[in-house]
Write a protein that holds these residues in place. Structure first.
Motif, PDB file in Angstrom:
ATOM      1  N   LYS A 120       0.943  -1.236  -0.032  1.00  0.00           N
ATOM      2  CA  LYS A 120      -0.032   0.075  -0.035  1.00  0.00           C
ATOM      3  C   LYS A 120       0.899   1.071   0.049  1.00  0.00           C
ATOM      4  N   GLU A 121       1.998   1.075   0.771  1.00  0.00           N
ATOM      5  CA  GLU A 121       3.106   2.318   0.880  1.00  0.00           C
ATOM      6  C   GLU A 121       3.487   2.447  -0.580  1.00  0.00           C
ATOM      7  N   LEU A 122       3.900   1.215  -1.448  1.00  0.00           N
ATOM      8  CA  LEU A 122       4.572   1.358  -2.730  1.00  0.00           C
ATOM      9  C   LEU A 122       3.294   1.977  -3.436  1.00  0.00           C
ATOM     10  N   ILE A 123       2.057   1.662  -3.682  1.00  0.00           N
ATOM     11  CA  ILE A 123       0.985   2.009  -4.444  1.00  0.00           C
ATOM     12  C   ILE A 123       0.917   3.580  -4.308  1.00  0.00           C
ATOM     13  N   SER A 124       1.021   3.838  -2.832  1.00  0.00           N
ATOM     14  CA  SER A 124       0.622   5.395  -2.713  1.00  0.00           C
ATOM     15  C   SER A 124       1.911   6.256  -3.316  1.00  0.00           C
ATOM     16  N   MET A 125       3.179   5.833  -3.243  1.00  0.00           N
ATOM     17  CA  MET A 125       4.406   6.233  -3.982  1.00  0.00           C
ATOM     18  C   MET A 125       4.032   6.463  -5.297  1.00  0.00           C
ATOM     19  N   LEU A 126       3.664   5.428  -6.012  1.00  0.00           N
ATOM     20  CA  LEU A 126       3.454   5.077  -7.297  1.00  0.00           C
ATOM     21  C   LEU A 126       2.374   5.993  -7.745  1.00  0.00           C
ATOM     22  N   LYS A 127       1.421   6.181  -6.868  1.00  0.00           N
ATOM     23  CA  LYS A 127       0.300   7.374  -7.327  1.00  0.00           C
ATOM     24  C   LYS A 127       0.671   8.736  -7.393  1.00  0.00           C
ATOM     25  N   SER A 128       1.598   9.074  -6.371  1.00  0.00           N
ATOM     26  CA  SER A 128       2.197  10.359  -6.311  1.00  0.00           C
ATOM     27  C   SER A 128       3.073  10.635  -7.513  1.00  0.00           C
ATOM     28  N   GLY A 129       4.043   9.559  -7.746  1.00  0.00           N
ATOM     29  CA  GLY A 129       4.893   9.694  -8.937  1.00  0.00           C
ATOM     30  C   GLY A 129       4.160   9.868 -10.248  1.00  0.00           C
ATOM     31  N   HIS A 130       3.020   9.265 -10.259  1.00  0.00           N
ATOM     32  CA  HIS A 130       2.151   9.271 -11.502  1.00  0.00           C
ATOM     33  C   HIS A 130       1.705  10.401 -11.781  1.00  0.00           C
ATOM     34  N   ARG A 131       1.065  11.245 -10.675  1.00  0.00           N
ATOM     35  CA  ARG A 131       0.501  12.718 -10.770  1.00  0.00           C
ATOM     36  C   ARG A 131       1.613  13.433 -11.317  1.00  0.00           C
ATOM     37  N   GLN A 132       2.742  13.382 -10.586  1.00  0.00           N
ATOM     38  CA  GLN A 132       3.852  14.202 -10.999  1.00  0.00           C
ATOM     39  C   GLN A 132       4.325  14.060 -12.386  1.00  0.00           C
ATOM     40  N   LYS A 133       4.138  12.885 -12.761  1.00  0.00           N
ATOM     41  CA  LYS A 133       4.607  12.529 -14.262  1.00  0.00           C
ATOM     42  C   LYS A 133       3.437  13.264 -15.415  1.00  0.00           C
ATOM     43  N   LEU A 134       2.343  12.960 -14.939  1.00  0.00           N
ATOM     44  CA  LEU A 134       1.305  13.752 -15.680  1.00  0.00           C
ATOM     45  C   LEU A 134       1.295  15.116 -15.745  1.00  0.00           C
ATOM     46  N   ASP A 135       1.591  15.872 -14.636  1.00  0.00           N
ATOM     47  CA  ASP A 135       1.765  17.219 -14.506  1.00  0.00           C
ATOM     48  C   ASP A 135       2.920  17.612 -15.616  1.00  0.00           C
ATOM     49  N   LYS A 136       3.833  16.704 -15.554  1.00  0.00           N
ATOM     50  CA  LYS A 136       5.268  17.337 -16.141  1.00  0.00           C
ATOM     51  C   LYS A 136       4.818  17.005 -17.593  1.00  0.00           C
TER      52      LYS A 136
END
Length: 491
Positions: A63-79
């Protein structure tokens, strides 16, 4: 490579219990049965205890990994949104990023699932491979949770759910509107009787749809076989002068001879014309839509020219009762219950078709040719022979169905009008895909029963016949649209 230490290998108490159980089992002495059961119970309890801690730790980590992936995915989309690239490139990059994110999250969820499965598998090992009812239920729910997607469910089952709701509404509305109870044995048997003959046509069309084809000549095949059967089984001299010849009289022949002659000729003529259209499809690559349309017109013209559109009349009543009559089951709630005999040949036909589709090399070749004829040809399958054989098989089913058709109604050149559309629609509703290589016999049968039940319900409620075509049209276009959407999604 260093061996991974399992969670249960780290627990000394469980290891000792497992070793003791295995040692007693190896001795294979009856006196140890009660001791083994006691140790197994204790070991399973211990495994569940440490397994719960193991699963909790794995879930927390993932779950911690999924939370990190979700955050990274949002940053990737913003970029990506702020990058100065073309709209098409940006769309493709966002699509790839989303796919990568979903794939990684799915892997994390798989790790959690595998941890749960590992604990259950250890319990089964302790029990010497014996399953547990609660564990089986848990596995089922776990599988459902991991695989269920609302979009996938609506694509695969949405139409059936809508039809089911419609039937439930009909069952509720029928008594309230003064039409009586729809859900009775006589009504159910009536639906099955009407479906029984139509199943033959659907079985024939289904095999052609499996090859990415269709058949528009079904209705005329039905008329061809029905007229042939009607002429032979008519009591006394026929009323029809076929192609200007003197009216025939087959009543002097023994009943069995007349039945066999009628069945054989019905199948023969349908087989002949079906192979005729199949040859042009298999040899000249003409689409079945065209080849069967041409066959339909040829048969239509021959029948009306040969009979002047005159019905052949009813068949011998004793023969009609022998094949198409009912068996009396008894009286239930003051109502006579009968079982239609025509259901029996339909069940036999379904069993034969299922065997051909699922248990023969020819059936496997049908799926291969339907899925990808080029690849099938390269793998050594004779596409021409398979295609001709499929058309021949369809013709045999049409001939058998046409033979049975006269036991329900009088035969004429107009018999079977529109049956091809009902058969095609039933197959599509039953999941036989126009994209080829996808479908089951059970789907075709279910489609026939659904369509027949739909028509019966609408008639039972007194809905105008013309409006019934509207309901059928909506169901057909919805079924094809959902099938197409599933195909697009797979691509």
């Amino acid at each position: 490579m260093r061996k991974e230490i399992k969670y249960y290998e780290r627990d000394q108490e469980l290891v000792l219990l497992t070793e003791k159980i295995n040692e007693l089992r190896e001795k294979n002495e009856k006196g140890h049965d009660s001791q083994i059961r006691s140790l197994v119970k204790e070991a399973v309890k211990r495994n569940n205890l440490i397994g719960k801690e193991y699963i909790s730790r794995i879930i927390a980590d993932q779950k911690e990994l999924i939370s990190m992936l979700k955050s990274g995915h949002r940053q990737k989309l913003d970029k990506l949104k702020n990058e100065k690239i073309s709209a098409s490139e940006k769309k493709m990059a966002i699509f790839d990023a989303k796919n990568k994110y979903v794939s990684t999250v799915d892997k994390a969820r798989d790790v959690m699932t595998e941890a749960m499965l590992e604990v259950i598998q250890k319990n089964r090992t302790i029990r010497d491979g014996k399953a547990n009812l609660l564990e089986n239920l848990f596995l089922f729910l776990l599988s459902f949770k991991n695989n269920f997607r609302i979009s996938r469910f609506l694509l695969s089952s949405g139409l059936y759910l809508a039809i089911l709701i419609f039937f439930i509404i009909c069952i509720i509305v029928a008594p309230l509107s003064g039409n009586g109870n729809l859900l009775t044995l006589p009504n159910i048997f009536a639906i099955l009787e009407q479906s029984s003959v139509r199943i033959f046509y659907a079985l024939g069309v289904a095999s052609l749809i499996l090859l990415s084809g269709t058949d528009l000549s079904v209705g005329r095949m039905v008329a061809l076989g029905a007229i042939t059967t009607g002429l032979i089984l008519h009591p006394g001299q026929n009323v029809v002068s076929l192609f200007g010849a003197a009216p025939w009289d087959f009543s002097a022949l023994p009943t069995l001879v007349r039945l066999l002659m009628a069945l054989f000729l019905s199948v023969f003529f349908c087989l002949l014309f079906s192979v005729f259209s199949g040859f042009f499809t298999a040899k000249l690559k003409i689409h079945p839509f065209i080849s069967t349309l041409a066959t339909q017109l040829i048969i239509y013209g021959l029948l009306f020219f040969g009979t002047n559109g005159t019905p052949v009349g009813s068949i011998d009543s004793s023969i009609k009762d022998l094949i198409g009559g009912p068996w009396v089951l008894g009286v239930f709630d003051g109502e006579l219950i009968t079982f239609p005999k025509l259901i029996v040949p339909a069940v036999i036909a379904v069993a034969i078709a299922w065997f051909i589709w699922n248990k023969t090399v020819f059936g496997k070749n049908m799926y291969a040719v339907g899925g990808n004829p080029e690849a099938a040809s390269v793998s050594g399958i004779n596409v021409f022979r398979v295609t001709i054989a499929v058309f021949a098989m369809a013709g045999i089913f049409y001939g058998c169905g046409a033979f049975l058709e006269v036991f329900r109604a009088n035969a004429s050149a107009g018999t079977g009008q529109g049956y091809e559309l009902d058969a095609i629609a039933a197959c599509v509703v039953g999941g036989i895909s126009f994209n080829g290589g996808i479908g089951k016999i059970s789907g075709a049968v279910a489609g026939v029963i659904i369509f027949t039940a739909l028509t019966y319900c609408l008639s039972f409620l007194g809905i105008d016949t013309n409006l019934q075509f509207v309901f059928k049209g909506i169901i057909i276009i919805t079924a094809v649209a959902l099938d197409r959407m599933k195909y697009i999604k797979r691509k």
